[in-house]
Design a protein around this motif. Structure first.
Motif, PDB file in Angstrom:
ATOM      1  N   VAL D 206      -5.729  29.465  53.915  1.00 20.31           N
ATOM      2  CA  VAL D 206      -5.895  31.045  53.713  1.00 20.31           C
ATOM      3  C   VAL D 206      -6.261  32.050  52.353  1.00 20.31           C
ATOM      4  O   VAL D 206      -6.286  33.388  52.673  1.00 20.31           O
ATOM      5  CB  VAL D 206      -4.440  31.223  54.393  1.00 20.31           C
ATOM      6  N   ALA D 207      -5.782  31.410  50.947  1.00 18.36           N
ATOM      7  CA  ALA D 207      -6.189  32.133  50.301  1.00 18.36           C
ATOM      8  C   ALA D 207      -7.505  32.422  50.042  1.00 18.36           C
ATOM      9  O   ALA D 207      -8.180  31.970  50.252  1.00 18.36           O
ATOM     10  CB  ALA D 207      -5.231  31.430  48.999  1.00 18.36           C
ATOM     11  N   ASP D 208      -7.776  33.981  49.135  1.00 17.06           N
ATOM     12  CA  ASP D 208      -8.754  33.959  48.524  1.00 17.06           C
ATOM     13  C   ASP D 208      -8.775  33.446  47.024  1.00 17.06           C
ATOM     14  O   ASP D 208      -9.839  33.610  46.495  1.00 17.06           O
ATOM     15  CB  ASP D 208      -9.056  35.881  48.167  1.00 17.06           C
ATOM     16  N   THR D 209      -7.440  34.349  46.446  1.00 17.81           N
ATOM     17  CA  THR D 209      -7.570  33.304  45.021  1.00 17.81           C
ATOM     18  C   THR D 209      -5.871  32.750  44.806  1.00 17.81           C
ATOM     19  O   THR D 209      -5.095  33.323  45.489  1.00 17.81           O
ATOM     20  CB  THR D 209      -7.697  34.279  44.486  1.00 17.81           C
ATOM     21  N   ILE D 210      -5.757  31.893  43.915  1.00 19.77           N
ATOM     22  CA  ILE D 210      -4.734  31.307  43.655  1.00 19.77           C
ATOM     23  C   ILE D 210      -4.477  31.510  42.279  1.00 19.77           C
ATOM     24  O   ILE D 210      -5.258  30.837  41.288  1.00 19.77           O
ATOM     25  CB  ILE D 210      -4.601  29.786  44.387  1.00 19.77           C
ATOM     26  N   THR D 211      -3.152  31.521  42.000  1.00 23.11           N
ATOM     27  CA  THR D 211      -2.306  31.451  40.424  1.00 23.11           C
ATOM     28  C   THR D 211      -1.829  30.326  40.415  1.00 23.11           C
ATOM     29  O   THR D 211      -1.079  30.059  41.188  1.00 23.11           O
ATOM     30  CB  THR D 211      -2.125  32.802  39.434  1.00 23.11           C
ATOM     31  N   VAL D 212      -1.523  29.622  39.561  1.00 21.13           N
ATOM     32  CA  VAL D 212      -0.581  28.515  39.048  1.00 21.13           C
ATOM     33  C   VAL D 212      -0.073  28.846  38.046  1.00 21.13           C
ATOM     34  O   VAL D 212      -0.793  29.767  37.071  1.00 21.13           O
ATOM     35  CB  VAL D 212      -1.647  27.066  39.506  1.00 21.13           C
ATOM     36  N   ILE D 213       1.495  29.068  38.705  1.00 22.81           N
ATOM     37  CA  ILE D 213       2.083  28.866  37.351  1.00 22.81           C
ATOM     38  C   ILE D 213       3.565  27.791  37.215  1.00 22.81           C
ATOM     39  O   ILE D 213       3.680  27.126  37.771  1.00 22.81           O
ATOM     40  CB  ILE D 213       3.325  30.219  38.139  1.00 22.81           C
ATOM     41  N   ARG D 214       3.453  27.502  35.853  1.00 23.23           N
ATOM     42  CA  ARG D 214       4.326  26.385  35.198  1.00 23.23           C
ATOM     43  C   ARG D 214       5.398  26.696  34.643  1.00 23.23           C
ATOM     44  O   ARG D 214       4.778  27.497  33.207  1.00 23.23           O
ATOM     45  CB  ARG D 214       3.081  25.311  35.234  1.00 23.23           C
ATOM     46  N   ARG D 215       6.705  26.872  34.272  1.00 25.18           N
ATOM     47  CA  ARG D 215       7.885  26.621  33.363  1.00 25.18           C
ATOM     48  C   ARG D 215       7.847  28.345  32.894  1.00 25.18           C
ATOM     49  O   ARG D 215       7.391  28.666  31.537  1.00 25.18           O
ATOM     50  CB  ARG D 215       7.330  26.071  32.398  1.00 25.18           C
ATOM     51  N   GLY D 216       6.754  29.630  34.300  1.00 27.59           N
ATOM     52  CA  GLY D 216       7.321  30.950  34.112  1.00 27.59           C
ATOM     53  C   GLY D 216       5.633  31.312  33.145  1.00 27.59           C
ATOM     54  O   GLY D 216       5.756  32.236  32.985  1.00 27.59           O
ATOM     55  N   LYS D 217       4.984  30.681  33.111  1.00 26.53           N
ATOM     56  CA  LYS D 217       3.494  30.866  32.351  1.00 26.53           C
ATOM     57  C   LYS D 217       2.142  30.718  33.674  1.00 26.53           C
ATOM     58  O   LYS D 217       2.829  29.234  33.940  1.00 26.53           O
ATOM     59  CB  LYS D 217       2.956  29.911  30.713  1.00 26.53           C
ATOM     60  N   VAL D 218       1.592  31.424  33.576  1.00 26.69           N
ATOM     61  CA  VAL D 218      -0.487  31.201  33.918  1.00 26.69           C
ATOM     62  C   VAL D 218      -1.001  30.047  33.640  1.00 26.69           C
ATOM     63  O   VAL D 218      -0.804  29.989  32.255  1.00 26.69           O
ATOM     64  CB  VAL D 218      -0.397  32.297  34.335  1.00 26.69           C
ATOM     65  N   VAL D 219      -0.670  29.037  34.167  1.00 27.78           N
ATOM     66  CA  VAL D 219      -1.663  27.774  33.647  1.00 27.78           C
ATOM     67  C   VAL D 219      -3.184  27.236  34.402  1.00 27.78           C
ATOM     68  O   VAL D 219      -3.984  26.911  33.530  1.00 27.78           O
ATOM     69  CB  VAL D 219      -0.314  26.160  33.468  1.00 27.78           C
ATOM     70  N   ALA D 220      -3.400  28.278  35.478  1.00 26.24           N
ATOM     71  CA  ALA D 220      -4.593  28.437  36.001  1.00 26.24           C
ATOM     72  C   ALA D 220      -4.893  28.926  37.319  1.00 26.24           C
ATOM     73  O   ALA D 220      -3.732  29.444  37.573  1.00 26.24           O
ATOM     74  CB  ALA D 220      -4.433  26.394  36.324  1.00 26.24           C
ATOM     75  N   GLU D 221      -6.290  29.530  36.936  1.00 22.04           N
ATOM     76  CA  GLU D 221      -6.604  30.024  38.669  1.00 22.04           C
ATOM     77  C   GLU D 221      -7.721  29.759  39.032  1.00 22.04           C
ATOM     78  O   GLU D 221      -8.574  28.533  38.631  1.00 22.04           O
ATOM     79  CB  GLU D 221      -7.276  31.441  37.331  1.00 22.04           C
ATOM     80  N   LEU D 222      -7.517  28.937  40.044  1.00 21.17           N
ATOM     81  CA  LEU D 222      -7.677  28.116  40.776  1.00 21.17           C
ATOM     82  C   LEU D 222      -8.473  29.007  42.152  1.00 21.17           C
ATOM     83  O   LEU D 222      -8.340  29.615  42.590  1.00 21.17           O
ATOM     84  CB  LEU D 222      -7.419  27.421  41.617  1.00 21.17           C
ATOM     85  N   GLU D 223     -10.048  28.142  42.840  1.00 19.93           N
ATOM     86  CA  GLU D 223     -10.212  29.055  43.546  1.00 19.93           C
ATOM     87  C   GLU D 223     -10.104  27.546  45.097  1.00 19.93           C
ATOM     88  O   GLU D 223      -9.366  26.916  44.928  1.00 19.93           O
ATOM     89  CB  GLU D 223     -11.853  28.575  43.894  1.00 19.93           C
ATOM     90  N   PRO D 224     -10.131  28.882  46.429  1.00 17.99           N
ATOM     91  CA  PRO D 224      -9.604  27.676  47.569  1.00 17.99           C
ATOM     92  C   PRO D 224     -10.034  26.711  47.741  1.00 17.99           C
ATOM     93  O   PRO D 224      -9.486  25.842  48.343  1.00 17.99           O
ATOM     94  CB  PRO D 224      -9.591  28.745  48.753  1.00 17.99           C
ATOM     95  N   THR D 225     -11.006  26.154  47.056  1.00 18.56           N
ATOM     96  CA  THR D 225     -11.699  25.164  47.326  1.00 18.56           C
ATOM     97  C   THR D 225     -11.009  24.032  46.603  1.00 18.56           C
ATOM     98  O   THR D 225     -12.047  23.031  47.061  1.00 18.56           O
ATOM     99  CB  THR D 225     -13.581  25.821  46.716  1.00 18.56           C
ATOM    100  N   ALA D 226     -10.821  24.587  45.957  1.00 17.72           N
ATOM    101  CA  ALA D 226      -9.920  23.402  45.095  1.00 17.72           C
ATOM    102  C   ALA D 226      -9.205  22.605  45.962  1.00 17.72           C
ATOM    103  O   ALA D 226      -8.586  22.418  46.578  1.00 17.72           O
ATOM    104  CB  ALA D 226      -8.830  23.906  43.961  1.00 17.72           C
ATOM    105  N   SER D 227      -9.078  21.577  45.545  1.00 20.97           N
ATOM    106  CA  SER D 227      -8.557  20.009  45.998  1.00 20.97           C
ATOM    107  C   SER D 227      -7.379  19.503  46.551  1.00 20.97           C
ATOM    108  O   SER D 227      -6.460  20.719  44.995  1.00 20.97           O
ATOM    109  CB  SER D 227      -9.242  19.012  45.981  1.00 20.97           C
ATOM    110  N   GLU D 228      -6.249  19.502  46.918  1.00 25.03           N
ATOM    111  CA  GLU D 228      -4.715  18.722  46.844  1.00 25.03           C
ATOM    112  C   GLU D 228      -4.087  18.619  45.652  1.00 25.03           C
ATOM    113  O   GLU D 228      -3.363  18.844  44.952  1.00 25.03           O
ATOM    114  CB  GLU D 228      -4.476  18.920  48.016  1.00 25.03           C
ATOM    115  N   SER D 229      -5.397  17.721  45.343  1.00 23.22           N
ATOM    116  CA  SER D 229      -4.112  17.105  44.451  1.00 23.22           C
ATOM    117  C   SER D 229      -5.068  17.868  43.302  1.00 23.22           C
ATOM    118  O   SER D 229      -3.846  17.973  42.006  1.00 23.22           O
ATOM    119  CB  SER D 229      -4.992  15.582  44.089  1.00 23.22           C
TER     120      SER D 229
END
Ligand code: ATP
Ligand code: ATP
Ligand code: MG
Ligand code: MG
Lengths: 422, 430, 345, 535
Positions: D206-229
């Motif tokens: 469903v997502a158009d864009t993905i932001t990943v947060i780790r320990r309170g910090k933005v660590v990655a911006e991913l496309e929805p095409t990124a794999s699960e792993s």
């Protein structure tokens, strides 16, 4: 989401849960005891019910034993029905019938003694009047606790109301100003509770206990001061309001249409508080704040502000109830004159399950049993007066244990709310 | 109403080594000054007392007709108002102190050789005497609190305890080493029996313990009135509503009367300390205490772990009742051994609620707050009529208010939040 | 207490006074509208009479406070200490024996030991009242005045100072029934069985009122509450019930001491204030010693108050009978009996 | 609405939950936020919605900086939020919960029940979210409660930005599919959506864009095409194995036998209706089902907390009728409760006390009614080491532990004593990848020692990863017992009440469900359902 996953409720009417069985056995045994006692102990007595205010000559003599036997049979039957297994929706009704039958049987028995007459009108009218302080105190408690603030300081609010009511009435010479003063005094004393509970997050039970102590010390101290001046603590009385021809209706007239202001205000307040709580925006928000403040907060309700003002408003009710002790009884103020009834009001609130209608029922039970106890004592009952005076407390205990059971307080009652808590 | 332990309001700050290392070497005065302006529990207690006494002073000045009159001409002769107020407040508090702890007149007399040492101890003895029943009722409320129960019924339990101890105390003919313990136990049993009722009702029917204990308080008080009128209990020699006296063999021996006969403090105090220690041990060391605390904090988790909630309620309330009953025994076999009356119990049970809350439901805290209340009562009694009794009541209420509301003290005095967070009484619902 | 303040009005220890009389109250404060208040009025009256007397008091919250209060009164240098209430008798006696230099008085009691056995002392003055006598007259008046043939009494608590009034009242009604052939019924007290209606409170005036309402609904038209301030409830009940219901007060002349004079036929008085005043004055003169005072109709220590507003309502015949009865009681030909009478204790 | 977060930071004391977060949501965009438990996602959303005040940083709506003093302001600005922890007033009706804060009145503040009901019906019809406006919320299954939350969020006067904090955690597969469709429709109509989920497949769908947060910090911006792993390792910061190694089961004698179990609720509803179930030694039976179909009552009946109205339960061959909870525990019953905060831990107790919570009376922890603090301490130290519980000391209170570590305390309590049978209810709820991996392998190891295990989970992934046999519960009955190689959609249909015959796989799997749910049978769950919360 087309599929509704809610399990279809399978209502079971055929079987009785275990607690029905237990209750049924208790009621059946009580009923049998009444029957046995009636057969073994009741001689040829009659119970006289008289109507002393409207139909002064009318009275009704009932054969005590027969009536008591019938009531005993009703209680036994209700119990047996429960044991046999009755539909869920009949459970409460059967229980109430059994309890009512046993109580009525005892009443008939008690009034069968030589020389005692059940003066229906005086007793019922007196009972209604006596239940008023509990109604006001418990309603105040309901408003507070529905908002999530425990109010154990009703006793103190009563004292403040009782004291200030008389004082203001004396100063202004106007009893209605006195009533207003009582309300404001009650409210001022809950303001401290409101502030400490919402802003400083103090343990609300402690605040309540302290409020009681403060009110007792303050009113007693002021009473001593006032004694030195003349005419500041004279009795004032609220007039009896008679509803013209309605007041002449037998039984109903003297009980409902010829009472003091307090009775009408009390009954109206039960309805008003009920309506406000369950039918208005304020009530919805209040109940939400007492049940799940975070939910209310997330919908934009200012939890602590609502709690604060609700507690302050509840003080108005308790203060008015305090005025019952002085203005309602045409009495001057006296130290500690509320005699612990504020705590009884607290119990009535719980008996009434934090619901205004339940409060009315609880208060009436208390008022009625108190009145019966006084009437029997005055009529020279052979039961020691102290035991008669225990009656309201004992009955409440039985009712709570036997009928009410687990009363669930509003979930957030007594828990301070910090915005941002999850 | 399940919790009244000290909790920290703000999350504990973990050590921050970098800032600590760079700080200048702390000098003692700085540290001490920092301590004084911090809302830690010691300073909050001290400031609570000071604030309460300040408010008490205002009340005293307002209540004193003469001092008040000096304010009416305050602008022409302010020194009058000042001196009058100062003298009034100093004298009032001095007499409270003298009634509770040490009487300076007696001290002077003792120095001059006109008074015995025992006289000097009288105020203290009174304080301890009044504190004794409060230790028991405070423990009765506090123990129940730990199991998540609000025992508002200590008053009734104390009354029953009084009657139980009394009956054994006068009706048996036994040697003191047997009679006294039996009478004390009878008090505990009678109080425990009454305390069990709300516990059993809650466990079996779910009836709210607050309702049942309020009802039982009233029933117990009326029962006492009735019982005192019966031939069995009523004094044989006095026509007033007073009971028979307990036998000498069941009377709690006084501790210091050899020094001076007016030193009333008796063995019950020692028993109180011992019982407080026992309750502390029970709560913190025994499996029973483990269960009580678990049920009090989280009955669901306790039930899931196999603890029986209903029986915990019942046993805890019974134990609480027994504690209050011991308080009753302390009265009936101690100061009131000459016979109890309808108001021997005063409001010891209700005060027990305040004592327990103030002591944060910890036995040590309860003993401390019972002593504070005892001192206030002894002081108030001896300071009257200079300090009206009602002022003493107000003073008590204000002290408790401030101690219970550290946030209030902190806000009024602009204290700093201490490192570990503000210690406060956790507020919880029914 | 006021240092160099130019006034001594706040009741503390007066440096000028050479004689201090102290009072230790029964449970209930000095403003209990009852024993304690009357006794304190007597103390103040003594001070008013004699400048050289200073008076002060200590309130007891229960019997446990008696000893410390007596002791601290002694410590404060009191010259004469009045203990109010029979329950304090043993405590006063003990204190008196330990402090022979100080004078004591006990109200409603006699010197006795802890077991209640009489004790000979040198320095305890005993003040007692046979209020059954005044209540007897009140009962007689009530029986003569009732229209419904039913009168009622109730008490604050079942203790001798209360029941003695009720016994006397019952006896007075009985006397009227016997003498005049009436059949006046008394509700609320059975003198033979010694059972009756009690509030178990001296403060709860609201309960007093509702109890009185109950008696009124059972036909009583004269109420005789023996309950201190709670008794006011009977007066408000009578007031609300209209002209038909009236009351009789106790201890003091209610016409003066309450706001309900117009509802009070009379009062069964107990001259506590005067007795205490006289005792203090006697003590000042060193004449109190171990004397005994029993207030009776004879020495006017107890009496029936004037009829005030009811003067016209009470017939001359009744007034004459009352005088005859008073005379009979005084000369001993008529004895009003109560288990609570001073003679009996 | 265009939302922009600039340097948003939130500190709790000295703990930084969110650290300088930058994020932009374009109008009509579905923006997914991923992160481990405790990464700071909910905290971020709560700041956005005005529940928490940011320590620093700015929130810009359509370029204008805004500051919300409370949720009221946020609602007025056009925000709507579905909270991770339900914000429903239990005793209220659905209609009342939906109208709270924006009540329908007929003047003078008097509520209009009719209008409120109608509003609920309108919204639920518009979006196909079936709801009875008069149903009392606390009586509803969690899935339906979730729907109420969604309807609440959609009922705002002009919701332009919708925050969905794990809205799918308790929904059935079919419901999830529908919700995702609703989200797409809303986005198409211009509503911006912030979407948080641990279920990576949903995010991909469903997502158009993905932001990943780790320990309170933005660590990655991913496309929805990124794999699960890819997503998982971005979240955790290292490569994660998503598999549990397990051999075939060797079932032995029955350890749990449930016969004709019936439980009637206080409201008179049969929550368990003649349930039959057997679990043997050495096997894990997975109990699949939508929450609220009797799982809780079954678990509680087995433990003895609930008295069944009829039927029999035998544990280890013995009928346990009349045996209390303590007795059953002593006889070797293990229990991992589903609601950790409520039933599992005494939050105020220390870690050590919690570890012995159900053994505190037994030797060696107590002798003669006296707790042996030394023995308790030693046990705690051992367990902390063995189960890798991250705590400062055994005496620290359980409440200060993170959710995953709290769960480990319970695991440590249950797994270090000898046991015959174990009930594990939602054992990894609210637990992050590493810890849930650990718990799963412990469950398998436990099975291999011969213990019978009943695994109750609303996560099909977890069931597939662990179960040797799957029983599906619906409406208080077992509606089917199937092998773990049964296709997901069969189980999905059984879970909503179809009978076994009807649920058998149709020749071709439906395309729509497959795009969300096609997955390998033994892959461990990466979708941590955090409905239980961290504390
Ligand atoms: N309410 C709270 N008060 C104080 N500290 C807290 C609170 N909640 C969490 N913490 C602390 O914050 C830290 C981070 O917790 P968090 O839930 O993020 O852990 P986590 O990294 O997710 O661990 P786990 O993998 O075990 O879930 C923990 O050390 C915890 O002790
Ligand atoms: N009020 C609070 N006080 C202290 N710490 C808090 C508070 N609220 C949250 N935290 C901590 O902040 C961190 C972030 O929590 P948050 O709820 O935002 O996590 P999350 O990313 O939503 O996790 P989950 O996936 O479990 O929902 C956690 O360590 C949590 O313990
Ligand atoms: Mg976590
Ligand atoms: Mg979250």
């Amino acid at each position: 989401m087309a599929v509704d996953t809610a399990p279809a409720p399978a209502l079971v009417d055929e079987r009785a849960p275990a607690r029905h069985l237990r209750a049924g056995i208790v009621y059946a045994v009580l009923g049998l005891l009444v029957i046995l006692a009636a057969v073994a102990l009741l001689g040829d007595r009659t119970t006289t019910v008289a109507f002393d205010k409207t139909l002064t000559d009318a009275s009704w003599d009932a054969p005590t034993r027969t009536v008591v036997l019938i009531l005993g049979v009703i209680a036994t039957a209700a119990g047996a029905w429960m044991i046999a297994g009755l539909p869920q929706r009949w459970y409460k009704i059967a229980g109430a019938a059994a309890v009512a039958a046993v109580v009525l049987a005892l009443l008939f028995w008690a009034y069968s003694q030589e020389g005692t007459v059940f003066r229906a009108e005086s007793i019922l009218a007196g009972a209604l009047f006596l239940s008023m302080p509990y109604i006001f105190g418990a309603l105040s408690g309901v408003v507070c606790e529905r908002s999530g603030v425990i109010n154990i300081g009703i006793e103190g609010q009563f004292l403040m109301g009782a004291f200030t009511g008389v004082l203001v009435a004396n100063i202004t010479g106007n009893i209605y100003a006195g009533l207003a003063g009582a309300m404001i005094a009650g409210s001022l004393s809950t303001m401290l509770l409101a502030l400490l509970a919402t802003r400083f997050q103090v343990n609300q039970v402690v605040v309540g206990v302290i409020l009681n102590l403060l009110a007792l010390g303050f009113t007693s101290f002021m009473y001593d001061q006032l004694k030195k001046a003349d005419g500041l603590n004279d009795a004032f009385s609220v007039p009896v309001i008679s509803w013209g021809p309605l007041a002449d209706i037998p039984v109903i007239g003297p009980v409902l249409f010829q009472q003091k202001l307090f009775v009408y205000v009390g009954l109206v307040m039960v309805a008003v508080v009920w309506f406000l709580l369950y039918r208005t925006r304020w009530g919805l928000r209040t109940r939400a704040v007492g049940e799940h403040p975070a939910a209310a907060d997330s919908m934009g309700v200012n939890v602590n502000r609502l709690r604060y003002w609700n507690v302050v408003a509840a003080g108005l009710l308790a203060g008015f109830g305090g005025a019952w002790f002085t203005l309602g009884n045409s009495l001057a103020f006296n130290k500690n004159m509320t005699a612990g009834l504020g705590f009884v009001a607290l119990a009535v609130m719980i008996v009434g399950r934090w619901n205004p209608l339940g409060v009315l029922a609880g208060a009436l039970i208390f008022g009625f049993t108190t009145q019966i106890a006084r009437d029997l004592s005055a009529a020279g009952s052979s039961v020691p007066g102290e035991f008669l005076q225990m009656l309201p407390y004992a009955v409440t205990l039985v009712v709570v244990a036997g009928l009410i059971g687990r009363a669930k307080a509003p979930a957030a009652d007594g828990v301070p709310y910090n915005p941002g808590d999850k | 109403m399940s919790d009244s332990t000290a909790t920290t309001e703000a999350p504990a700050e973990p050590p921050a080594p970098d800032t600590e290392g760079s700080e200048p070497k702390p000098n003692f005065m700085r540290l001490f000054g920092g301590y004084l302006t911090e809302a830690n529990s010691v300073m909050v207690t001290i400031y609570s007392l000071l604030l309460a006494f300040l408010i008490g002073a205002i009340l005293l000045i307002v209540s004193d007709e003469f001092t008040r009159s000096t304010f009416s001409y305050f602008f022409s002769r302010p020194q009058d108002a000042w001196y009058a107020s100062r003298d009034l407040v100093v004298e009032s508090y001095t007499s409270l102190f003298e009634g509770a702890i040490l009487n300076f007149n007696t001290l002077e007399a003792y120095r001059a050789g006109d008074a015995e040492f025992g006289n000097l101890l009288r105020p203290l003895s009174e304080t301890l005497t009044y504190a004794t029943p409060l230790i028991f009722t405070g423990l009765a409320v506090g123990l129940a609190f730990r199991a998540g129960l609000f025992n508002i019924g200590a008053q009734g339990q104390l009354i029953f305890g009084m009657m139980g101890a009394l009956i054994v105390g006068f009706s048996l003919d036994l040697p003191i080493w047997l009679h006294l313990p039996l009478a004390i136990i009878a008090g505990a049993v009678a109080g425990g029996a009454l305390g069990a009722v709300p516990g059993v009702l809650k466990a079996t029917t779910g009836a709210h313990e607050v309702i049942s204990s309020i009802m039982l308080n009233n029933i117990a008080a009326l029962f006492l009135v009735w019982a005192l009128g019966t031939a069995f209990l009523h004094s044989e020699t006095k026509s007033d509503l007073v009971s028979k006296p307990v036998d000498d063999s069941a009377t709690l021996p006084t501790l210091l009367s050899s020094l001076n006969p007016s030193l009333r403090v008796n063995l019950a105090l020692i028993i109180g300390f011992a019982v407080a220690a026992l309750v502390w041990w029970l709560l913190s060391k025994s499996t029973f205490g483990f269960r009580i605390r678990a049920v009090g904090f989280n009955e669901h988790a306790a039930a899931t772990a196999g603890m029986r909630i209903g029986s915990t309620y019942t046993t805890t309330m019974t134990a609480a009742g027994a504690l209050a009953g011991l308080g009753g025994a302390a009265l009936a076999l101690g100061v009131s051994s000459g016979g109890i009356t309808t108001n021997t119990a005063l409001d010891y049970g209700f005060s027990g609620i305040t004592v327990a809350l103030l002591g944060r439901a910890n036995p040590g805290g309860i003993v401390a707050s019972a002593l504070l209340f005892g001192a206030l009562k002894a002081g108030a009694l001896s300071a009257q009529p200079d300090v009206p009794v009602d002022i003493s009541t107000l003073l008590q209420a204000t002290i408790v208010l401030f101690i219970a509301a550290p946030a209030l003290v902190k806000a009024i005095l602009h204290l700093r939040t201490p490192r570990g967070g503000l210690v406060t009484l956790e507020a919880k619902g029914w | 207490a006021c240092g160099d303040a130019p006034s001594d009005s706040n009741g503390g220890d007066n440096a000028d006074a050479s004689f201090t009389a102290c009072m230790v109250t029964d449970s209930g404060g000095i403003d209990d509208k009852s024993f304690n208040e009357s006794a304190w009025a007597g103390m103040e009256a003594a001070k008013a009479e004699n400048d050289d007397i200073e008076v002060t008091y200590k309130e007891s919250s229960n019997t446990d406070d008696y000893d410390p209060n007596l002791q601290s009164s002694v410590d404060d240098g009191c010259n004469f200490i009045v203990g109010v209430g029979g329950l304090m008798a043993a405590n006063v006696t003990t204190a008196a024996q330990a402090n022979t230099g100080v004078g004591f008085a006990i109200v409603d009691g006699t010197p006795s030991d802890a077991e209640g056995a009489p004790v000979e002392t040198e320095n305890v003055f005993s003040i007692q009242f046979d209020t059954a006598q005044s209540a007897f007259l009140a009962g007689y008046v009530a029986a003569s005045q009732t229209q419904t043939g039913t009168v009622a009494t109730w008490g604050g608590m079942q203790i001798p100072p209360v029941t003695i009034f009720m016994d006397g009242f019952a006896a007075g009604i009985e006397q009227h029934n016997t003498d005049k052939g009436t059949d006046v019924k008394l509700l609320g007290w059975d003198a033979a069985a010694q059972t009756g209606t009690f509030l178990n409170s001296f403060e709860d005036a609201a309960a007093g009122k509702s109890t009185s309402d109950t008696f009124i609904s059972q036909g009583a038209d004269i109420l005789f509450p023996v309950a201190g301030p709670a008794g006011i409830g009977a007066l408000t009940a009578a007031e609300e019930a209209g002209d038909a219901v009236n009351a009789i007060w106790v201890d003091t002349d209610g016409f003066e001491s309450t706001d309900y004079g117009s509802k009070l036929i009379t009062s069964a008085e107990k001259g506590l204030s005067n007795a205490v005043r006289d005792a203090v004055l006697a003590a000042y003169d060193g004449e109190a010693g171990n004397g005994t005072y029993v207030g009776t109709l004879e020495n006017e220590g107890v009496s029936i108050a004037p009829f005030h507003d009811f003067d016209a309502a009470v017939s001359d015949e009744t007034k004459a009978e009352l005088e005859a009865l008073t005379a009979a009681i005084i000369d001993g030909s008529l004895v009003v009996e109560s288990p609570a009478s001073p003679a009996a204790s | 609405m265009r939302l922009e977060l600039k340097g948003l930071t939130k500190k709790f004391g000295s703990f930084t939950a969110d650290d300088d977060i930058d994020l932009v949501v374009e109008p009509g965009q579905i923006h997914a936020v991923l992160g481990e438990n405790g990464a700071g996602k909910s905290t971020l959303m709560n700041m956005l919605y005005g529940i928490l005040q940011p320590t620093s940083g700015a929130i810009l709506i359509d370029g204008e900086p805004v500051s919300f003093s409370g949720p009221g302001d946020a609602i007025a600005a056009g925000l709507g939020m579905v909270h991770q922890h339900f914000k429903l007033v239990g005793p209220f009706s659905v209609a009342d919960n939906v109208q709270l804060g924006r009540e329908h009145t007929q003047g003078m503040g008097v509520l209009s029940a009719k209008a409120a009901r109608k509003a609920v019906r309108d919204v639920s019809e518009q979006y196909g979210l079936h709801l009875d406006p008069d149903a009392v919320c606390e009586d509803l299954p969690v899935g339906v409660q979730q729907r109420v939350e969604i309807v609440k969020a959609l009922s705002g006067p002009k919701t332009e930005l919708l925050i969905l904090d794990e809205p799918t955690a308790v929904l059935t597969p079919a419901e999830i599919t529908e919700l995702l469709q609703i989200m797409r429709n809303l986005a198409a109509a211009g509503t911006s959506i912030l979407f948080i989920s641990h279920k990576l497949k949903e995010v991909q769908a469903v997502a158009d864009t993905i932001t990943v947060i780790r320990r309170g910090k933005v660590v990655a911006e991913l496309e929805p095409t990124a794999s699960e792993s890819e997503m998982a390792s971005a979240m955790v910061g290292r490569a994660v194995s998503l598999r549990v190694d397990k051999t075939d089961a060797e079932p032995g004698e029955p350890r749990l036998e449930v016969k004709d179990l019936t439980v009637v609720s206080d409201a008179g509803v049969k929550v368990l209706d003649g349930l039959e179930l057997t679990v043997h030694s050495g096997e894990i039976v997975g109990l699949a089902g939508v929450e609220g179909n009797g799982q809780t009552e079954l678990a509680r009946s087995i433990l003895g907390l609930l008295k069944p109205d009829s039927g029999h339960i035998s544990i280890d061959g013995r009928d346990v009728h009349g045996r209390g909870v303590a007795r059953r525990i002593a006889d070797g019953l293990g229990y991992i409760p589903e609601d950790r905060g409520r039933d599992g831990l005494v939050a105020e107790f220390s870690v050590a006390e919690n570890i012995v919570l159900n053994q505190y009376r037994d030797a060696p922890y107590a002798k003669g009614g006296v707790v042996d603090a030394g023995a308790v301490h030693k046990r705690a130290v051992d367990s902390i080491a063995e189960f890798d519980i991250r705590t400062q000391s055994p005496d620290e209170s359980a409440s200060s532990l993170s959710g995953g570590n709290q769960q480990k305390v319970i695991i440590a309590r249950e797994f270090s004593r000898s046991r015959r049978f174990l009930v594990a209810a939602q054992p990894t709820r609210g637990v992050d990848v590493g810890a849930s991996q650990f718990i799963h392998s412990r469950l398998v190891a436990e099975r291999d020692t011969g213990t019978g295990v009943l695994l109750i989970s609303s996560e099909l992934d977890e069931i597939y990863a662990l179960a040797d046999r799957i029983a599906v519960i619906y409406n208080g009955r077992i509606v089917g017992e199937v092998d773990p190689d049964t296709p997901r959609e069969v189980i999905g249909r059984l879970m909503v009440g179809a009978d076994l015959a009807a649920a058998e796989p149709p020749p071709a799997a439906e395309a729509e469900t497959a795009d969300v749910e096609a997955s390998s049978d033994t892959e461990a769950s990466t979708d941590e359902d955090a409905n239980g919360g961290d504390r």
